[in-house]
Design an enzyme around this catalytic site. Structure first.
Site, PDB file in Angstrom:
ATOM      1  N   TYR A  57     -36.215  11.699 -10.193  1.00  0.00           N
ATOM      2  CA  TYR A  57     -35.547  12.948 -10.569  1.00  0.00           C
ATOM      3  C   TYR A  57     -35.678  13.932  -9.416  1.00  0.00           C
ATOM      4  CZ  TYR A  57     -35.561  11.402 -15.506  1.00  0.00           C
ATOM      5  OH  TYR A  57     -35.370  10.725 -16.677  1.00  0.00           O
ATOM      6  N   GLY A 208     -26.487  14.446 -26.893  1.00  0.00           N
ATOM      7  CA  GLY A 208     -25.330  13.990 -26.120  1.00  0.00           C
ATOM      8  C   GLY A 208     -25.123  14.767 -24.843  1.00  0.00           C
TER       9      GLY A 208
END
Length: 332
Positions: A57, A208
């Site tokens: 990341y 989502g």
């Protein structure tokens, strides 16, 4: 804070985990370092003990950020879940997965240094390396567990057959995989396999990527550095349909007196005591909205209404761009 145990062999953790990926630039646009650290502190103070990151990341930035946020905290007051193995280039491009045993040891050495700790609680390959048998990757993690550098083995985004092969080498604590009202492929084969073997599930993407948070709107575009600009479900022609599902979900949420985000998180949590939702809250405001989701006791009628609002398989668009879909153990 409610507590859940990750499988038969995993650690006891908070019933809601914090995903830190969005706290680094290059995922969902610019991130505020001070606010990110304050959000980690707020999560800890609220009883959140599971914090998830990945060594890739922002090329290690996320681990360094967490090291700063966690400095001075008792090491046994939180659990670090770390994904590894996704190669990156100097332009932040992805170079595929690397699950070689020597690479596993190398990745962990760097993570321990960046995180400022002597062990990781759950260590998992981010994606399956097709060039390396999963038994070899897991065998390397087992050695790190035996040496005390890792506490538990985890997996991420693999299919049922791979789970069985890995579990035969060393008990798997949990599988991390996308699971939400929009992404339910895990229910067919993977979730039954996890339950048969006594493996927990940590669910990411429960909102989502913000699409079913209740805060995304038609006509909104992802800004610079926001990966959602390439997300098929956010593409024109798909996003309008998907927001129609959110509108139906909002009506159910309003009837329950909660927000859309809270309802979506509560739905995932209600799928079983062996499931821990991860929320990628980047601000204290979003964290404060997510936490009450655990207090929602969804009835059979509530669940039926939710299913009616967002029936399985009705989301339009893949959950990742096509180049990334091939590396997943299950589909949408």
């Amino acid at each position: 804070m409610q507590v859940r145990t990750l499988g038969r062999t995993g650690p006891a953790v908070s019933a809601l985990g914090l995903g830190a990926m969005g706290m680094s630039n290059g995922v969902y646009g610019p991130a505020d370092r001070a606010e990110s650290i304050a959000t980690v502190h707020a999560a800890l103070e609220a009883g959140v003990t599971l914090i998830d990151t990945g060594d890739f990341y922002a090329m290690g930035h996320n681990e360094l950020l967490l090291a700063e946020a966690l400095r001075g905290r008792a090491r046994d007051s939180y659990r670090l879940s770390v994904k590894f193995g996704m190669l990156r280039g100097p332009g932040a491009e992805f170079g595929g997965p690397d699950g070689r045993p020597e690479a596993v040891r190398n990745f962990l050495a760097y993570s321990l240094t960046r995180l400022g700790t002597d062990h990781v609680d759950i260590y998992r390959p981010a994606r399956l390396d097709p060039a390396v048998p999963i038994e070899e990757t897991v065998g390397a993690i087992k050695e790190l567990i035996d040496a005390g550098h890792v506490r538990h083995l985890g997996l991420s985004e693999v299919d049922a057959a791979t789970i069985r092969r890995a579990h035969a080498v060393h008990p798997v604590a949990d599988l991390q995989i996308e699971y939400s009202l929009l992404s339910r492929a895990v229910e067919a084969d993977v979730l039954p396999t996890l339950r048969e073997l006594g493996i927990g599930l940590t669910a990411y993407g429960v909102l989502g990527r913000g699409l079913i948070s209740g805060h995304w709107s038609a006509g909104r575009t992802a800004g610079p550095g926001d990966s959602r600009a390439f997300g098929p479900r956010f593409a024109s022609g798909n996003v309008e349909h998907n927001l129609g599902l959110v509108a139906a979900l909002r009506r159910v949420a309003e009837a329950r007196g909660c927000t859309v985000a809270q309802l979506a998180i509560a739905w995932v949590a209600a799928r079983g005591e062996d499931i821990v939702p991860l929320v990628g809250a980047r601000t204290r405001e979003r964290l404060a909205e997510a936490l009450p989701a655990l207090e929602l006791d969804l009835t059979a009628d509530d669940l039926a209404e939710i299913e009616k609002a967002v029936p399985p398989g009705t989301a339009r668009g893949d959950r990742y761009p096509s180049a990334f879909m091939a590396g997943l153990g299950v589909g949408n």
